[in-house]
Design a protein around this motif. Structure first.
Motif, mmCIF file in Angstrom:
data_model
loop_
_atom_site.group_PDB
_atom_site.id
_atom_site.type_symbol
_atom_site.label_atom_id
_atom_site.label_comp_id
_atom_site.label_asym_id
_atom_site.label_seq_id
_atom_site.Cartn_x
_atom_site.Cartn_y
_atom_site.Cartn_z
ATOM 1 N N PHE A 28 -3.470 -3.596 7.852
ATOM 2 C CA PHE A 28 -4.648 -4.410 7.544
ATOM 3 C C PHE A 28 -4.826 -5.604 8.484
ATOM 4 O O PHE A 28 -3.863 -6.204 8.938
ATOM 5 N N GLY A 29 -6.088 -5.931 8.759
ATOM 6 C CA GLY A 29 -6.420 -7.171 9.466
ATOM 7 C C GLY A 29 -6.389 -7.052 10.975
ATOM 8 O O GLY A 29 -6.220 -5.964 11.533
ATOM 9 N N PRO A 71 -3.026 -0.853 -3.803
ATOM 10 C CA PRO A 71 -3.486 -2.242 -3.646
ATOM 11 C C PRO A 71 -3.368 -2.829 -2.232
ATOM 12 O O PRO A 71 -3.727 -3.992 -2.040
ATOM 13 N N GLY A 72 -2.881 -2.097 -1.259
ATOM 14 C CA GLY A 72 -2.821 -2.620 0.113
ATOM 15 C C GLY A 72 -1.916 -3.833 0.217
ATOM 16 O O GLY A 72 -0.731 -3.766 -0.095
ATOM 17 N N ARG A 73 -2.481 -5.004 0.595
ATOM 18 C CA ARG A 73 -1.687 -6.240 0.660
ATOM 19 C C ARG A 73 -1.716 -6.992 -0.668
ATOM 20 O O ARG A 73 -1.101 -8.033 -0.809
ATOM 21 N N LEU A 97 0.265 -1.372 -11.119
ATOM 22 C CA LEU A 97 -0.157 -1.053 -9.761
ATOM 23 C C LEU A 97 0.498 0.236 -9.277
ATOM 24 O O LEU A 97 1.718 0.391 -9.391
ATOM 25 N N LEU A 98 -0.321 1.130 -8.753
ATOM 26 C CA LEU A 98 0.201 2.380 -8.184
ATOM 27 C C LEU A 98 0.299 2.210 -6.669
ATOM 28 O O LEU A 98 -0.713 1.982 -5.998
ATOM 29 N N GLU A 99 1.525 2.305 -6.151
ATOM 30 C CA GLU A 99 1.708 2.177 -4.704
ATOM 31 C C GLU A 99 2.842 3.090 -4.266
ATOM 32 O O GLU A 99 3.926 3.054 -4.839
ATOM 33 N N LEU A 104 4.687 -1.860 1.512
ATOM 34 C CA LEU A 104 3.490 -2.518 0.951
ATOM 35 C C LEU A 104 3.777 -3.043 -0.460
ATOM 36 O O LEU A 104 3.259 -4.086 -0.852
ATOM 37 N N THR A 105 4.628 -2.332 -1.210
ATOM 38 C CA THR A 105 4.994 -2.835 -2.550
ATOM 39 C C THR A 105 5.622 -4.220 -2.430
ATOM 40 O O THR A 105 5.296 -5.139 -3.190
#
Ligand code: SAH
Length: 331
Positions: A28-29, A71-73, A97-99, A104-105
């Protein structure tokens, strides 16, 4: 990306490639590969938080689980919580949250350390506790799920063959032929299984599912597989595990599927319409007054509602266990 096989069906390739990608890169970013809406503008998560609170206050009014898939970040829920934490009663709210990515978790756990009753899992079966209603949010989750792609009116299917560091696509007789009117047809079996699972949940407990993603709303075919690396499109098979591999979401098929399961479908509508009805433009005007660089803040923020950018490419669809109208969907 490691595979013991030298030939893979497209969905298997995509599953392996993305699992490696999300486990090993922070995508990301500016320093990553792409921007998502919550990363571009804090108003996105804030307004989804306010939307969820409004849904809770009008339809639920009891202990609830807020669920996020992929959830990404953790930015969306961080903005969600900052905007609404004074409204919820902390004993009435929990987060799930599903990760699948361990790295990333860890990033999410740091970002969301102030959320009350927050749990992580990589198993969809364990994501939604059955003892209370739920509000589920999935932004840019479905596009990362593996697709199958059929050619020649459903008679052939795309596979890939290993060739040193890259893979080469080829067509093979389709084992289970898809009858269809389109020369190229994509099929997201994992997304379909997920919708069926969520609809089964919605039949047993009160809840609502909010899906936001790039995709199409009419019954059309075509090749939408794409790979992004360092903010550029790259050939989908040249960077296994090193590029974000996605496909446009077939909201038409998912909406039909949810209706068949006797759930209530809202939308799909354009992201611009959804966000503007929730007060996006007023919120970004207000935030721009405090921004270090108001001009660049507004430029990024407006991408989310710009009809030539994410405003029209992205669609929003909700599925609920109840019939009532939802904020953001009524014209
Ligand atoms: N929702 C975030 C991130 C989107 S990227 C945002 O809008 O910024 C996709 C996210 O889904 C990443 O967190 C990725 O690790 C996760 N993910 C992808 N496939 C998954 C799967 N099969 N199971 C669980 N998480 C998955």
């Amino acid at each position: 990306m490691i595979s013991p096989k030298t030939e893979l069906r497209l969905d298997e390739y995509m599953r392996l490639s993305n699992a490696y990608y999300y486990a090993h890169r922070n995508p990301f970013g500016a320093s990553g590969d792409f921007y998502t809406s919550p990363e571009l503008c804090q108003a996105f998560g804030e307004l989804i938080g306010l939307w969820a609170y409004q849904v809770w206050e009008t339809q639920i009014k009891e202990s609830v689980t807020i669920v996020e898939l992929g959830p990404g970040r953790g930015t969306l829920l961080s903005d969600f919580w900052r905007a609404t934490q004074n409204y919820w009663c902390p004993t009435q709210i929990q987060f799930s949250l599903l990760e699948s990515s361990p790295s990333l978790t860890q990033i999410q756990q740091k970002m969301l350390s102030n959320l009350p009753n927050c749990h992580w899992t990589s198993d969809i079966q364990k994501t939604i506790p059955s003892d209370r209603p739920f509000i589920l949010i999935a932004n840019e989750f479905l596009d990362a799920l593996p697709i199958r792609q059929f050619h020649e009116n459903g008679t052939k299917e795309i596979w890939v063959k290993k060739n040193e560091q890259t893979w080469i696509p080829f067509l093979q007789e389709a084992g289970d032929r898809k009858s269809n009117d389109h020369p190229i047809l994509e099929c997201n079996e994992e997304a379909e299984a997920l919708i069926k699972f969520l609809c089964a949940k919605l039949k047993n407990q009160k809840g609502i599912v909010l899906l936001i993603d790039y995709g199409y709303v009419e019954n059309k075919g075509g090749d939408s597989l794409q790979a992004i690396r360092n903010h550029q499109f790259v050939p989908p098979f040249s960077f296994p595990g090193e590029a974000d591999l996605t496909a446009h979401v077939n909201f038409y098929a998912l909406s039909l599927l949810a209706q068949k399961q006797n759930c209530f479908v809202h939308g799909p509508i354009l992201q611009a319409a959804f966000l503007n009805r929730l007060g996006f433009s007023e919120r970004i005007q207000f935030l721009s007054q405090k921004a270090k660089n108001p001009h660049s803040f507004l430029r990024s923020a407006r991408c989310l509602v710009d009809p030539t950018a994410m405003g029209a490419l992205f669609k929003v669809m909700a599925i609920s266990s109840f019939h009532n109208e939802l904020p953001g969907f009524a014209p």
